[in-house]
Design an enzyme around this catalytic site. Structure first.
Site, PDB file in Angstrom:
ATOM      1  N   ASP A 178      20.933 -71.890  15.665  1.00 25.09           N
ATOM      2  CA  ASP A 178      22.053 -71.416  14.862  1.00 25.09           C
ATOM      3  C   ASP A 178      22.272 -69.955  15.220  1.00 25.09           C
ATOM      4  O   ASP A 178      21.485 -69.082  14.839  1.00 25.09           O
ATOM      5  CB  ASP A 178      21.732 -71.563  13.372  1.00 25.09           C
ATOM      6  CG  ASP A 178      22.878 -71.104  12.469  1.00 25.09           C
ATOM      7  OD1 ASP A 178      23.867 -70.545  12.988  1.00 25.09           O
ATOM      8  OD2 ASP A 178      22.772 -71.301  11.250  1.00 25.09           O
TER       9      ASP A 178
ATOM     10  N   TYR B 159      41.052 -67.001  16.026  1.00 28.44           N
ATOM     11  CA  TYR B 159      40.359 -67.198  17.299  1.00 28.44           C
ATOM     12  C   TYR B 159      40.713 -66.082  18.275  1.00 28.44           C
ATOM     13  O   TYR B 159      39.830 -65.509  18.926  1.00 28.44           O
ATOM     14  CB  TYR B 159      40.742 -68.558  17.886  1.00 28.44           C
ATOM     15  CG  TYR B 159      40.112 -68.852  19.230  1.00 28.44           C
ATOM     16  CD1 TYR B 159      38.796 -69.301  19.320  1.00 28.44           C
ATOM     17  CD2 TYR B 159      40.839 -68.689  20.412  1.00 28.44           C
ATOM     18  CE1 TYR B 159      38.218 -69.579  20.551  1.00 28.44           C
ATOM     19  CE2 TYR B 159      40.267 -68.963  21.642  1.00 28.44           C
ATOM     20  CZ  TYR B 159      38.958 -69.402  21.705  1.00 28.44           C
ATOM     21  OH  TYR B 159      38.384 -69.667  22.936  1.00 28.44           O
TER      22      TYR B 159
ATOM     23  N   THR C 120      37.565 -79.633  27.754  1.00 25.29           N
ATOM     24  CA  THR C 120      36.412 -79.954  26.930  1.00 25.29           C
ATOM     25  C   THR C 120      36.929 -80.427  25.580  1.00 25.29           C
ATOM     26  O   THR C 120      38.146 -80.419  25.320  1.00 25.29           O
ATOM     27  CB  THR C 120      35.523 -78.718  26.716  1.00 25.29           C
ATOM     28  OG1 THR C 120      36.266 -77.739  25.966  1.00 25.29           O
ATOM     29  CG2 THR C 120      35.076 -78.120  28.043  1.00 25.29           C
TER      30      THR C 120
END
Length: 276
Positions: free
Chosen positions: A62, A154, A189
Site C-alpha cells: 500500500d 488526475y 491497459t
C-alpha cells in the site's frame, strides 16, 4: 544503439506491478537480467503475476501507508540486496467532471498518485543517499503537461509528480542519485479502457513504456515522453498562446475524449475497482 547489458544484476522495485505498465516493465527488465520486486495493493493479483513470471519478490504494498512501504523495501533489501532502481508506478485515473467527483475519490487519487510517489521517493532516497548511487523513476503522464477535461484531479496529480521529480533532481544534484519522470500518453491497459484518444494520436503499448524505462536506466535523463508524437504535440501546444492551444486541443478532440466520448460499459470494471 542502447547497451542494456548494464541492467543485469540491478535490484529494481516497481509499485503497482501486478498489471499494466508496471507488469510490462517488470517483465522487460527481468528479461534484461534485473532482479525484480513488484508490490501492489491487489494482493491476489500481485502474487499471481509474480509467481507466474518467477519474479524475485512479489507481495502486497500500500503506497499510501508508510509502514507497508517501508516494510516492503526492507524485505526486498533483505532478500536481494540494496535497491538500485525504484519505479513509483502505482496510480489511478477515475474520469468524470470534477463537480461530480466524490471527495473520497479526490482524496484517493491524491493519496495514491501524489503522496504515494512522494513517500516512495523519500524512502528510496534515504536508502540510496548513503551509498551515493540509485535511480528513482516516477511515472507521470502527458496529462501532467496539459489540461484535459474529465481528468481535473488526475491532471493535478501528474503536474505534481513532474514538479516534485524535477525538484529532486536539483535538490540531490551531485550526490550520485538520478531522478526521472516518464510521461506516457493513454496506454492500452485497464486504466485506459473505454477511452478514445484525440485525433493524430494513438494509444501506446505497455511494452513501449517499459522500453522507455529500460533506456532511462541505462542513460538517465529528466523526462521520457511516450509516444514521441503525443509528446511533441503536448509540448508544442503548451508553448502556444492560450486561445490557440485550447483551440487546437478542441480540434483534435482532446476536450471530449475523457468526458463525452467515454465508453462507460467498457470502463465499468476499472472504475469500480479503483473507486472501491
Amino acid at each position: 544503439m542502447t547497451d542494456f547489458g548494464t541492467i543485469a544484476g540491478k535490484v529494481v522495485v516497481i509499485t503497482g506491478g501486478a498489471r499494466g505498465i508496471g507488469l510490462a516493465t517488470a517483465t522487460a527488465l527481468q528479461a534484461l537480467g534485473a532482479k525484480i520486486a513488484i508490490g501492489d495493493i491487489d494482493e491476489t493479483t500481485v502474487k499471481e503475476s509474480g509467481a507466474a513470471r518467477d519474479f524475485d519478490v512479489y507481495d502486497k504494498l500500500d503506497v499510501t501507508d508508510q509502514q507497508s512501504f517501508e516494510g516492503f523495501l526492507d524485505e526486498v533489501e533483505r532478500r536481494l540486496g540494496p535497491i538500485d532502481v525504484l519505479i513509483n508506478n502505482a496510480g489511478i485515473m477515475p474520469t468524470g467532471r470534477v463537480v461530480d467527483e466524490p471527495d473520497q475519490i479526490t482524496r484517493r487519487i491524491l493519496d495514491i498518485n501524489v503522496y504515494g510517489v512522494i513517500l516512495g521517493s523519500k524512502l528510496g532516497i534515504a536508502r540510496m543517499l548513503p551509498r551515493g548511487h540509485g535511480h528513482v523513476i516516477n511515472i507521470a503522464s502527458l496529462a501532467g503537461e496539459s489540461h484535459i477535461p474529465g481528468l481535473a484531479t488526475y491532471n493535478a496529480s501528474k503536474h505534481a509528480v513532474l514538479g516534485f521529480t524535477d525538484t529532486l533532481r536539483e535538490e540531490y544534484r551531485g550526490t550520485g542519485l538520478e531522478f526521472s519522470s516518464v510521461l506516457p500518453t493513454l496506454t492500452k491497459t485497464e486504466l485506459g479502457s473505454g477511452v478514445s484518444l484525440p485525433r493524430l494520436m494513438r494509444a501506446a503499448e505497455p511494452e513501449e513504456i517499459a522500453d522507455a524505462i529500460a533506456k532511462l536506466i541505462v542513460a538517465p535523463k529528466a523526462k521520457a515522453r511516450v509516444t514521441a508524437v503525443a509528446g511533441i504535440i503536448a509540448q508544442a501546444v503548451g508553448l502556444l498562446p492560450q486561445f490557440v492551444g485550447d483551440a487546437i486541443g478542441r480540434a483534435l478532440g482532446s476536450q471530449t475524449a475523457f468526458l463525452d466520448d467515454v465508453d462507460s460499459d467498457a470502463r465499468k470494471a476499472y472504475e469500480h475497482r479503483v473507486r472501491d
